[in-house]
Design a protein around this motif. Structure first.
Motif, PDB file in Angstrom:
ATOM      1  N   GLN A   1      36.895  47.641  -6.729  1.00  0.00           N
ATOM      2  CA  GLN A   1      36.192  46.502  -6.116  1.00  0.00           C
ATOM      3  C   GLN A   1      36.999  45.937  -4.947  1.00  0.00           C
ATOM      4  OE1 GLN A   1      34.594  43.537  -8.980  1.00  0.00           O
ATOM      5  NE2 GLN A   1      35.027  45.111 -10.471  1.00  0.00           N
ATOM      6  N   ALA A   2      38.322  45.883  -5.138  1.00  0.00           N
ATOM      7  CA  ALA A   2      39.177  45.396  -4.046  1.00  0.00           C
ATOM      8  C   ALA A   2      39.096  46.350  -2.857  1.00  0.00           C
ATOM      9  CB  ALA A   2      40.618  45.257  -4.517  1.00  0.00           C
TER      10      ALA A   2
ATOM     11  N   ALA B   1      38.652  40.377  -1.568  1.00  0.00           N
ATOM     12  CA  ALA B   1      39.217  41.447  -0.747  1.00  0.00           C
ATOM     13  C   ALA B   1      38.447  41.597   0.563  1.00  0.00           C
ATOM     14  CB  ALA B   1      39.216  42.755  -1.518  1.00  0.00           C
ATOM     15  N   SER B   2      37.200  41.118   0.587  1.00  0.00           N
ATOM     16  CA  SER B   2      36.408  41.260   1.812  1.00  0.00           C
ATOM     17  C   SER B   2      36.641  40.108   2.789  1.00  0.00           C
ATOM     18  CB  SER B   2      34.920  41.340   1.467  1.00  0.00           C
ATOM     19  OG  SER B   2      34.452  40.061   1.093  1.00  0.00           O
TER      20      SER B   2
ATOM     21  N   LYS C   1      44.999  45.665 -11.743  1.00  0.00           N
ATOM     22  CA  LYS C   1      45.177  44.344 -11.108  1.00  0.00           C
ATOM     23  C   LYS C   1      46.235  44.421 -10.013  1.00  0.00           C
ATOM     24  CE  LYS C   1      43.923  41.444 -15.014  1.00  0.00           C
ATOM     25  NZ  LYS C   1      44.092  40.099 -15.547  1.00  0.00           N
TER      26      LYS C   1
ATOM     27  N   ALA D   1      44.762  46.103  -7.017  1.00  0.00           N
ATOM     28  CA  ALA D   1      43.834  45.220  -6.300  1.00  0.00           C
ATOM     29  C   ALA D   1      44.617  44.255  -5.415  1.00  0.00           C
ATOM     30  CB  ALA D   1      42.965  44.447  -7.292  1.00  0.00           C
ATOM     31  N   SER D   2      45.703  43.713  -5.955  1.00  0.00           N
ATOM     32  CA  SER D   2      46.531  42.794  -5.156  1.00  0.00           C
ATOM     33  C   SER D   2      47.177  43.529  -3.988  1.00  0.00           C
ATOM     34  CB  SER D   2      47.627  42.174  -6.030  1.00  0.00           C
ATOM     35  OG  SER D   2      47.051  41.311  -6.959  1.00  0.00           O
TER      36      SER D   2
ATOM     37  N   HIS E   1      46.856  35.827  -5.335  1.00  0.00           N
ATOM     38  CA  HIS E   1      46.842  37.127  -5.986  1.00  0.00           C
ATOM     39  C   HIS E   1      45.881  37.182  -7.159  1.00  0.00           C
ATOM     40  CE1 HIS E   1      49.837  38.422  -3.310  1.00  0.00           C
ATOM     41  NE2 HIS E   1      50.655  37.471  -3.665  1.00  0.00           N
TER      42      HIS E   1
ATOM     43  N   ILE F   1      38.502  50.076 -16.693  1.00  0.00           N
ATOM     44  CA  ILE F   1      38.663  48.685 -16.221  1.00  0.00           C
ATOM     45  C   ILE F   1      39.596  48.651 -14.999  1.00  0.00           C
ATOM     46  CG2 ILE F   1      39.476  46.377 -16.843  1.00  0.00           C
ATOM     47  CD1 ILE F   1      38.725  47.049 -19.766  1.00  0.00           C
TER      48      ILE F   1
ATOM     49  N   PHE G   1      41.921  36.769  -8.641  1.00  0.00           N
ATOM     50  CA  PHE G   1      40.619  37.127  -8.081  1.00  0.00           C
ATOM     51  C   PHE G   1      39.494  36.379  -8.792  1.00  0.00           C
ATOM     52  CE2 PHE G   1      43.320  40.775  -7.018  1.00  0.00           C
ATOM     53  CZ  PHE G   1      43.070  40.890  -5.658  1.00  0.00           C
TER      54      PHE G   1
ATOM     55  N   ILE H   1      36.581  48.302  -2.011  1.00  0.00           N
ATOM     56  CA  ILE H   1      35.277  48.145  -1.334  1.00  0.00           C
ATOM     57  C   ILE H   1      35.277  46.872  -0.485  1.00  0.00           C
ATOM     58  CG2 ILE H   1      32.806  47.799  -1.699  1.00  0.00           C
ATOM     59  CD1 ILE H   1      33.178  49.426  -4.327  1.00  0.00           C
ATOM     60  N   GLY H   2      35.817  45.797  -1.054  1.00  0.00           N
ATOM     61  CA  GLY H   2      35.905  44.542  -0.297  1.00  0.00           C
ATOM     62  C   GLY H   2      36.724  44.722   0.964  1.00  0.00           C
ATOM     63  N   ALA H   3      37.864  45.429   0.838  1.00  0.00           N
ATOM     64  CA  ALA H   3      38.731  45.641   2.002  1.00  0.00           C
ATOM     65  C   ALA H   3      38.025  46.492   3.061  1.00  0.00           C
ATOM     66  CB  ALA H   3      40.031  46.300   1.563  1.00  0.00           C
TER      67      ALA H   3
ATOM     68  N   MET I   1      43.874  39.953 -23.881  1.00  0.00           N
ATOM     69  CA  MET I   1      44.192  40.537 -22.577  1.00  0.00           C
ATOM     70  C   MET I   1      43.117  40.124 -21.561  1.00  0.00           C
ATOM     71  SD  MET I   1      44.759  44.554 -21.793  1.00  0.00           S
ATOM     72  CE  MET I   1      45.463  44.767 -23.432  1.00  0.00           C
TER      73      MET I   1
ATOM     74  N   THR J   1      36.869  40.009  -7.288  1.00  0.00           N
ATOM     75  CA  THR J   1      37.825  40.913  -6.642  1.00  0.00           C
ATOM     76  C   THR J   1      37.277  41.397  -5.297  1.00  0.00           C
ATOM     77  OG1 THR J   1      38.541  41.627  -8.821  1.00  0.00           O
ATOM     78  CG2 THR J   1      39.206  43.001  -6.987  1.00  0.00           C
ATOM     79  N   MET J   2      36.037  41.869  -5.318  1.00  0.00           N
ATOM     80  CA  MET J   2      35.462  42.425  -4.083  1.00  0.00           C
ATOM     81  C   MET J   2      35.269  41.333  -3.036  1.00  0.00           C
ATOM     82  SD  MET J   2      32.333  45.050  -3.706  1.00  0.00           S
ATOM     83  CE  MET J   2      30.912  44.008  -3.690  1.00  0.00           C
TER      84      MET J   2
ATOM     85  N   LEU K   1      38.567  47.398 -11.229  1.00  0.00           N
ATOM     86  CA  LEU K   1      39.182  46.250 -10.530  1.00  0.00           C
ATOM     87  C   LEU K   1      39.716  46.680  -9.164  1.00  0.00           C
ATOM     88  CD1 LEU K   1      41.213  44.564 -13.433  1.00  0.00           C
ATOM     89  CD2 LEU K   1      39.207  43.650 -12.287  1.00  0.00           C
TER      90      LEU K   1
ATOM     91  N   MET L   1      46.150  51.684 -22.539  1.00  0.00           N
ATOM     92  CA  MET L   1      45.036  50.825 -22.096  1.00  0.00           C
ATOM     93  C   MET L   1      45.573  49.622 -21.319  1.00  0.00           C
ATOM     94  SD  MET L   1      42.011  49.038 -24.310  1.00  0.00           S
ATOM     95  CE  MET L   1      43.009  47.795 -25.083  1.00  0.00           C
ATOM     96  N   ALA L   2      46.577  48.952 -21.901  1.00  0.00           N
ATOM     97  CA  ALA L   2      47.126  47.761 -21.225  1.00  0.00           C
ATOM     98  C   ALA L   2      47.699  48.143 -19.862  1.00  0.00           C
ATOM     99  CB  ALA L   2      48.209  47.129 -22.099  1.00  0.00           C
TER     100      ALA L   2
ATOM    101  N   ASN M   1      44.584  44.030  -1.310  1.00  0.00           N
ATOM    102  CA  ASN M   1      44.280  42.758  -0.650  1.00  0.00           C
ATOM    103  C   ASN M   1      45.411  42.333   0.286  1.00  0.00           C
ATOM    104  OD1 ASN M   1      42.552  40.597  -0.246  1.00  0.00           O
ATOM    105  ND2 ASN M   1      43.598  39.329  -1.756  1.00  0.00           N
TER     106      ASN M   1
ATOM    107  N   ILE N   1      44.918  48.646 -17.258  1.00  0.00           N
ATOM    108  CA  ILE N   1      44.274  47.398 -16.806  1.00  0.00           C
ATOM    109  C   ILE N   1      45.192  46.643 -15.846  1.00  0.00           C
ATOM    110  CG2 ILE N   1      43.455  45.127 -17.571  1.00  0.00           C
ATOM    111  CD1 ILE N   1      42.539  46.539 -20.187  1.00  0.00           C
ATOM    112  N   PHE N   2      46.459  46.506 -16.252  1.00  0.00           N
ATOM    113  CA  PHE N   2      47.367  45.725 -15.389  1.00  0.00           C
ATOM    114  C   PHE N   2      47.734  46.487 -14.121  1.00  0.00           C
ATOM    115  CE2 PHE N   2      47.722  43.392 -19.345  1.00  0.00           C
ATOM    116  CZ  PHE N   2      47.551  42.112 -18.863  1.00  0.00           C
TER     117      PHE N   2
END
Lengths: 149, 229
Positions: free
Chosen positions: A33-34, B12-13, A102, A105-106, B178, A26, B180, A36-38, B1, B8-9, A30, A94-95, A109, A98-99
């Motif tokens: 994806q950020a 970010a794009s 995130k 990703a931030s 921040h 996960i 998404f 790829i977007g960037a 959670m 997200t993508m 996340l 796991m937690a 971005n 995941i965090f």
């Protein structure tokens, strides 16, 4: 009762690896994806975005090490300890994955808009990684107390 | 959670949007933004469209009455379906209500008690304090007194700038950059619209004026547009 205890012991043995893997999937997804977007938006720095996006994979490695450390004959005497340490270490890993995903990703971005904060923006992810390392190290330390090691 | 970060993508794009006044060109064109927004789910596209209907009136016919406009905006507001976005859009509509009240006061045309003319929580407050410079709300919205002054001084461009900057500040206060999720996408489009309005405010005004003149000229002319083409 005996069968249930043994089953829980096996569950605890595999939990750090499986839960660590779920978290890493996960988290990397996340952050990935950020990244790829960037890449769509920027002309350079793609390598560093990809590098950051794989940061949450370390939790899986910690999980594998904890699993091998806990690996022993599962008996009524060892099962409770293996279950407790394995499950809780797995949940923590796991937690954190995941965090951390995130946070990565931030960071991707934010540093896309302001490249000079790239290093600083990774600080939250590094701190989350630190907590995962705590969970990992103390799982190793505590597991020494389970008989049969 | 909570792990739901569906956009997200997409987020970010999208390039960073600087504050109005700091750039002369939009970092992303309307066409590019529209293409990126195709990544939204159909349900979220519908919600974004509802927000668009609630806020963007420039393309609407001038024949629509105030009551029809308000009904349209209220209906769209109910369809946004986000507890986070609802107060943001409502506050933007309230800002327009204040601007409308200021213009009415300048024309000495107070709203009649049965007349639907504004949206939001302050319609009655404005009606009861119609002749006070900031409608008795200066402590909450200091910009109203400033807007009143610009209207008195016949400075429409300064008023427009003030409204744009206040809208921008309002979004900065609730910024969720921040995250998404859909709310972050919607906030981005709201900021983009404000920046677009700021950068193109002169051009758009001129074009609108030109279009109005052309329509009037064609209406007055005995030769129809079809006959010319």
């Amino acid at each position: 009762m005996n069968d249930l205890a043994l089953s829980l012991g096996w569950l605890g043995l595999y939990a750090p690896m499986a839960l660590g893997a779920i978290g890493s999937m996960i988290g990397c997804s996340l952050a990935g994806q950020a990244a790829i977007g960037a890449m769509l938006e920027t002309e350079s720095g793609h390598g560093k975005y990809l590098g950051v996006s794989v940061m949450p994979s370390s939790q899986l490695i910690y999980g594998i090490v904890v699993m091998f450390t806990l690996n022993r004959e599962i008996t009524e005497a060892t099962a409770p300890g293996v279950f407790g340490i394995g499950l809780l270490a797995g949940l923590a890993l796991m937690a954190s994955a995941i965090f951390q995903g995130k946070a990565c990703a931030s960071a991707i971005n934010a540093s896309k808009a302001k490249p000079d904060i790239f290093g600083l923006s990774l600080a939250p992810s590094a701190i989350v990684e630190g907590f995962a390392v705590f969970a990992f190290i103390f799982a190793l330390v505590i597991s020494a107390g389970i008989p049969g090691s | 959670m909570a792990v739901a970060e569906p956009y997200t993508m997409l987020l970010a794009s999208l390039p960073h949007l600087p504050a109005p006044g700091s750039v002369k060109q939009l970092p992303i064109s309307r066409l590019q933004l529209k293409n990126r927004l195709k990544w939204l789910t159909p349900e979220d596209q519908r919600r974004l469209h509802a927000m668009d209907i609630a806020l963007h009136w420039a393309h609407l016919s001038v024949d629509l009455s105030d009551a029809q406009m308000l009904q349209r905006a209220q209906g769209a507001l109910e369809q946004i379906g986000s507890a986070f976005l609802y107060p943001i859009v409502l506050e933007r509509l309230e800002m327009r209500t204040f601007a409308a009240a200021l213009r009415r006061r300048r024309r000495n045309q107070p709203p009649r008690p049965d007349e639907p003319w504004g949206v939001g929580r302050f319609v009655r407050q404005i009606e009861t304090h119609f002749h006070e410079p900031a409608f008795g709300l200066g402590h909450l919205y200091p910009w109203i007194a400033q807007a009143h002054q610009h209207l008195q001084d016949n400075e429409p461009m300064a008023l427009e700038n003030l409204l744009i900057m206040e809208s921008w500040k309002q979004l900065n206060r609730v910024d969720d950059r921040h995250g998404f999720g859909f709310d972050a996408v919607a906030l981005y489009t709201l900021r983009w619209e404000i920046l677009h309005r700021f950068i193109h405010r002169d051009t758009e005004k001129a074009l609108t004026h030109f279009d109005t003149l052309v329509s009037h000229a064609l209406e007055a002319s005995p030769v129809s547009l079809e006959a010319l083409t």
